[in-house]
Design an enzyme around this catalytic site. Structure first.
Site, mmCIF file in Angstrom:
data_model
loop_
_atom_site.group_PDB
_atom_site.id
_atom_site.type_symbol
_atom_site.label_atom_id
_atom_site.label_comp_id
_atom_site.label_asym_id
_atom_site.label_seq_id
_atom_site.Cartn_x
_atom_site.Cartn_y
_atom_site.Cartn_z
ATOM 1 N N HIS A 147 0.835 -1.203 0.000
ATOM 2 C CA HIS A 147 0.000 0.000 0.000
ATOM 3 C C HIS A 147 0.872 1.258 0.000
ATOM 4 O O HIS A 147 0.677 2.163 -0.809
ATOM 5 C CB HIS A 147 -0.905 -0.040 1.241
ATOM 6 C CG HIS A 147 -1.747 1.179 1.457
ATOM 7 N ND1 HIS A 147 -3.108 1.181 1.275
ATOM 8 C CD2 HIS A 147 -1.424 2.442 1.837
ATOM 9 C CE1 HIS A 147 -3.585 2.386 1.534
ATOM 10 N NE2 HIS A 147 -2.575 3.178 1.884
ATOM 11 N N GLU A 148 1.853 1.306 0.903
ATOM 12 C CA GLU A 148 2.692 2.509 1.002
ATOM 13 C C GLU A 148 3.506 2.721 -0.269
ATOM 14 O O GLU A 148 3.648 3.841 -0.753
ATOM 15 C CB GLU A 148 3.620 2.418 2.219
ATOM 16 C CG GLU A 148 2.901 2.346 3.568
ATOM 17 C CD GLU A 148 1.847 3.415 3.763
ATOM 18 O OE1 GLU A 148 1.931 4.476 3.120
ATOM 19 O OE2 GLU A 148 0.907 3.180 4.537
ATOM 20 N N GLU A 197 -6.155 6.419 -2.224
ATOM 21 C CA GLU A 197 -6.152 5.390 -1.180
ATOM 22 C C GLU A 197 -6.582 4.036 -1.738
ATOM 23 O O GLU A 197 -6.012 2.994 -1.412
ATOM 24 C CB GLU A 197 -7.104 5.795 -0.053
ATOM 25 C CG GLU A 197 -6.429 6.538 1.072
ATOM 26 C CD GLU A 197 -5.304 5.718 1.689
ATOM 27 O OE1 GLU A 197 -5.548 4.560 2.079
ATOM 28 O OE2 GLU A 197 -4.183 6.222 1.755
ATOM 29 N N HIS A 212 -9.850 7.680 3.640
ATOM 30 C CA HIS A 212 -9.792 6.277 4.062
ATOM 31 C C HIS A 212 -11.181 5.665 4.211
ATOM 32 O O HIS A 212 -11.309 4.497 4.558
ATOM 33 C CB HIS A 212 -9.028 6.132 5.381
ATOM 34 C CG HIS A 212 -7.575 6.491 5.281
ATOM 35 N ND1 HIS A 212 -7.116 7.761 5.514
ATOM 36 C CD2 HIS A 212 -6.490 5.747 4.946
ATOM 37 C CE1 HIS A 212 -5.799 7.785 5.349
ATOM 38 N NE2 HIS A 212 -5.396 6.578 5.001
HETATM 39 ZN ZN LIG Z 1 -2.660 5.197 2.139
#
Ligand SMILES: [Zn+2]
Ligand SMILES: [Ca+2]
Ligand SMILES: [Ca+2]
Ligand SMILES: [Ca+2]
Length: 734
Positions: A349-350, A373, A440
Site C-alpha cells: 500500500h505505502e 487510497e 480512508h
Molecule cells: Zn494510504
C-alpha cells in the site's frame, strides 16, 4: 539496489503558447453523457461548463495524429499540439499556456503525456490533461480538466505578501499538529491558481490566486497549504503524508531517530537473517512489492527508474508517543511504527502511494484522495495475495492489514464491515471534512469495484463475471499511469477504467467481453454518479412574503459590522466575493479574527454580525419561517471547527435569541469562541444550501430584527473564506 531497466525518458518543461482554436467545436449547453465535440470520438462534457473533459476511442481506432505532427515527433509536442488544436473545446483561451509534465510509457507501447495548464504563467492546480498517444502519435484518449478562460474573472493579483502567507500557513499547520508555529518549517512554493470546482472538493468555488506553502514538522507532518493571495484566507490544505490508516495509539518505548533513514542496518544483498524480525519484514515485503510491479508491469521500482526502496521500522514520531500505530509514505521513503512492517499488504500500500505520486499524482483530499487510497489498497492487497505471508487463508482475502498488531483495518469486498461505503449512494459515504475529506472511508467504492472485477459476483443489480487479478491490475495500472489526472474524481475514474480496458484489448489476454465486466463493476458501485449535495429543504408550494431581499439592489436593508460586506462586492479588500444563489449579488462575512481592517469601520475581534436595519414583520401564522440560501467555509481543519456562524432575532436590537435554538449541523470545538462547545454553521457547507427555519411561537405576529453573526476563536493569522448569503426572506405558507 535493484537492477535498472533502460527506459525512454523524455525531457519535460517545454512551454507552448496557445491560441484560441479556429476549429468549430460543438458547444454543449446541457449535461451530456456522450457527444461528438468535433474530435470524431466519444467525448464527455462537464455537467456545468459544457466543456470537454474526456475524449475516448475504441480499441485499435485512435484519432489521427494532430496536424503538423509526424510519427517521429516527440510525444510532448504531439500532446501539446492536440490540446492546442482543440483549445476551444477544452475552454482554453489566450491567457492559457501548456506545459508538458510527466511522461509515461504504457505497457501497450502507447505514451501518456500530462499537459499542465498555466494561466498568465501561473500553474492551475489540477488543471491538467492526460493525452495518450500510440507509437505513431495518434491520439488514443485525452482526459482531465482545465480552467476555462471564461471562469477566470475572479483571479486577482496577489496583494498578500509571501511572508504573511507563510505566517498563516505555519499557524494553521502548527495548530493542527498541536505545536507552536515556531516549531514548523515552511517553504513557499510560489503562486498557483486554485479553484475548488477543479479540485472537486465541495468548497466555495471560484478561481483565485493562492500562495502555495509547504509546511513540515519533524518528517511525519507535511502539508501543502493554499493561502488566498488577496485576503489571506486558508482555502485548502493537502496532506502530503499518505498513511495506511489514521490512528495514533500511545504507549512507551522506541525512539524518534531513524527518519529520514540515513544509516541502514540492512541493505540490498545484506544478511537479513542477522537482523530483527521487523527489519527482515520491511526488507522482504518491499522486495516482494518491487518484484510484483516488475512482473506485472515491468515497472522498475516506484519511479520506474530503479529508485531505492527505503524503509524505517520501529519509528516513533517525537510528538505522538510510542509505539507508533501507523505507517506512512512521505514522498521519499516508507516508515513503520512497531509491528507495522509485518503486513505485506500495508507495505505494498505505502509503495503504491509512491507509484501514484509519480503517475496520476492524485491529490490526497476528497474524491481524488479516496481514489489514491483505493489504488494503494488494491495494489497492496494484490501484492499480499501474490506473496506468501502469515494470514493468507481464504478468509483473509481482501482484508487490509490483517497481519497488523491491531488486526484488519478495511475489507475491500465488504467495505461496510469497517464503516466504508461500497457504492456512491451508500449511506456510509462520508461527506465531512475529517480524514482529508474521507480518503480512508470513500476508498471503499474503488475497492469494491476492484474486487468485483477480480472475483465477480452480484452487487447492486449487476452480475459481474470475474476477470482475475492480472487483468484487473492491468486496467487499474493503465488508468493510474495513462488516464487519471491529479484532480480526478469517481466520475473520471469510471471513464478511465472503461477506457483503460479498451486500451488494453489484445494485451494480457484482455478481450472486449472483459471490458463489459469492468463496465458492470463500475455501474454496480455507481461511480458515474456525480458528487451530490443534500437536497434543498423545501418551503411550501405558495408563499406569502413579508420580507425578501435578493440583494440585487444593494445593501440598504442591512447594517453590517466589518468584515461583513453587503453586498459582498465591491469590498475594500479587493476580493471578489460574488457567490450569489440568484442574480449577481450576495452578502459576505469574512472569517477573520482580529482588530484590524483596512477601513474606518473597524470590526470587533471574534464576534461580528450583519443585521436588518429595520424590524421585519413575522407572520402570525404557524408556518411562518425565515428562508435564506448560503454557503460557508469557516476555519476548520480535519473535522475540527474553530469558527462558525449563527442566526439570531431580537425584539429590541439589544437582547438576541438564537433562531435555530441550537439545532445547527456542526459543532464548534475551539476554546475562546462565543460558540465554543455549541452548535453552529461551522466547517464547510459543501456548496449552496437552502435553509428554512420556523419562527418560535412567541415571535409569531411580532416585529423582529434579524442578524447573521460570526464568532471566531482567538487565534490570529488563520483566516477562512467565511459566509456567503443570498435570497433572505420571511414569509408563511399560503
Ligand atoms: Zn494510504
Ligand atoms: Ca500474503
Ligand atoms: Ca491482506
Ligand atoms: Ca442575489
Amino acid at each position: 539496489m535493484r537492477p535498472r531497466l533502460t527506459r525512454k525518458t523524455a525531457a519535460a518543461g517545454t512551454i507552448l503558447a496557445l491560441a484560441v482554436s479556429t476549429a468549430a467545436g460543438v458547444v454543449a449547453t446541457s449535461p451530456a453523457t456522450a457527444a461528438d465535440e468535433g474530435f470524431g470520438a466519444r467525448a464527455q462534457v462537464h455537467a456545468k461548463g459544457g466543456l470537454v473533459s474526456f475524449v475516448g476511442t475504441e480499441a485499435g481506432k485512435p484519432l489521427a495524429a494532430p496536424k503538423g505532427i509526424k510519427p517521429s515527433s516527440s510525444p510532448q509536442a504531439a500532446a501539446r499540439a492536440f490540446v492546442a488544436q482543440h483549445a476551444g473545446e477544452f475552454g482554453l483561451g489566450k491567457r492559457s499556456t501548456l506545459k508538458a509534465d510527466r511522461v509515461h510509457a504504457q505497457a501497450t507501447g502507447n505514451t501518456t503525456v500530462r499537459v499542465v495548464q498555466q494561466l498568465d504563467g501561473v500553474e492551475v492546480l489540477g488543471g491538467e490533461l492526460a493525452v495518450q498517444l500510440d507509437e505513431d502519435n495518434r491520439v488514443v484518449s485525452a482526459s482531465g480538466e482545465v480552467l476555462p478562460d471564461r471562469s477566470t474573472a475572479s483571479v486577482g493579483r496577489a496583494t498578500i505578501s509571501q511572508a504573511a502567507a507563510i505566517r498563516s500557513a505555519k499557524a494553521y499547520v502548527a495548530r493542527g499538529a498541536g505545536v507552536k508555529p515556531s516549531q514548523v518549517t515552511a517553504v513557499h512554493e510560489g503562486l498557483k491558481v486554485y479553484d475548488a470546482a477543479i479540485i472537486g472538493s465541495d468548497k466555495i468555488p471560484g478561481a483565485r490566486t493562492v500562495h502555495a506553502v509547504e509546511v513540515s514538522f519533524s518528517d511525519h507532518v507535511r502539508r501543502q497549504v493554499f493561502v488566498d493571495a488577496q485576503i489571506g484566507a486558508i482555502v485548502d490544505a493537502f496532506d502530503e503524508i499518505h498513511t495506511a490508516k489514521n490512528r495514533r495509539v500511545c504507549d512507551a518505548g522506541n525512539t524518534a531517530a531513524g527518519l529520514p533513514c540515513k544509516s541502514p542496518v540492512l541493505v540490498e544483498g545484506g544478511n537479513a537473517a542477522a537482523q530483527n524480525a521487523e527489519v527482515q519484514q520491511a526488507y522482504v515485503y518491499s522486495g516482494a512489492t518491487y518484484d510484483w510491479f516488475k512482473a506485472q508491469f515491468n515497472r522498475d521500482s516506484i519511479d520506474g527508474k530503479g529508485m531505492p526502496l527505503i524503509s524505517t521500522v520501529r519509528y516513533c514520531p517525537p510528538d505522538a508517543g510510542c509505539p507508533y500505530a501507523n505507517a506512512f509514505w512521505n514522498g521519499s521513503q516508507m516508515t513503520y511504527g512497531a509491528g507495522y512492517a509485518s503486513a505485506d499488504d500495508v507495505v505494498g500500500h505505502e509503495l503504491a502511494h509512491g507509484v501514484t505520486e509519480r503517475s496520476s499524482k492524485l491529490f490526497y483530499s476528497y474524491q481524488s484522495g479516496a481514489i489514491n487510497e483505493s489504488i494503494s489498497d488494491i495494489f497492496g492487497e494484490f501484492v499480499d495475495l501474490a506473496t506468501s505471508s502469515p494470514n493468507d487463508t481464504a478468509a483473509d482475502r481482501w482484508k487490509l492489514g490483517e497481519s497488523l498488531p491491531i488486526g484488519a483495518i478495511r475489507h475491500m469486498s465488504n467495505p461496510n464491515l469497517y464503516d466504508q461505503p461500497a457504492r456512491m449512494n451508500d449511506p456510509l459515504y462520508y461527506r465531512g471534512t475529517g480524514d482529508n475529506g474521507g480518503v480512508h472511508y470513500n476508498s471503499g467504492v474503488g475497492n469494491k469495484a476492484a474486487t468485483l472485477m477480480v472475483d465477480g459476483g452480484s452487487f447492486n443489480g449487476q452480475t459481474v463475471t470475474g476477470i482475475g487479478i492480472a487483468k484487473t491490475a492491468a486496467v487499474w495500472y493503465e488508468a493510474n499511469t495513462g488516464i487519471l489526472t491529479s484532480a480526478s474524481d469517481y466520475q473520471d475514474l469510471a471513464r478511465a477504467l472503461r477506457q483503460a480496458c479498451k486500451n488494453l484489448v489484445g494485451t494480457k489476454g484482455i478481450s472486449y467481453s472483459n471490458c463489459s465486466q469492468v463496465d458492470k463493476a463500475v455501474k454496480a458501485t455507481q461511480m458515474d454518479i456525480p458528487r451530490s449535495n443534500a437536497k434543498d429543504m423545501q418551503t411550501c408550494k405558495r408563499v406569502s412574503w413579508t420580507f425578501s431581499d435578493g440583494l440585487e439592489k444593494g445593501g440598504k436593508k442591512w447594517k453590517a459590522q466589518r468584515p461583513w460586506f453587503v453586498p459582498g462586492n465591491p469590498n475594500n479588500l479587493g476580493f471578489d466575493a460574488t457567490y450569489a444563489s440568484t442574480g449577481k449579488k450576495n452578502m459576505w462575512g469574512f472569517d477573520r479574527p482580529g482588530n484590524w481592517f483596512p477601513d474606518s469601520n473597524k470590526g470587533r475581534a471574534k464576534d461580528y454580525s450583519v443585521r436588518t436595519k429595520h424590524k421585519v414583520k413575522v407572520p402570525k401564522h404557524k408556518s411562518s419561517f425565515l428562508r435564506f440560501r448560503h454557503a460557508y467555509l469557516f476555519d476548520t481543519d480535519n473535522g475540527k471547527n474553530y469558527d462558525g456562524g449563527r442566526v439570531e432575532y431580537s425584539y429590541n436590537g439589544k437582547k438576541w435569541m438564537d433562531l435555530f435554538n441550537g439545532k445547527y449541523p456542526n459543532k464548534v470545538h475551539a476554546k475562546g469562541s462565543k460558540f465554543a462547545g455549541k452548535r453552529a454553521f461551522a466547517g464547510e457547507s459543501g456548496g449552496y444550501r437552502q435553509q428554512v427555519v420556523k419562527f418560535p411561537k412567541k415571535a409569531r405576529g411580532k416585529k423582529v430584527f434579524l442578524r447573521f453573526g460570526i464568532a471566531t476563536e482567538a487565534s490570529v493569522n488563520i483566516y477562512a473564506l467565511g459566509w456567503f448569503i443570498d435570497d433572505i426572506g420571511v414569509g408563511r405558507c399560503k
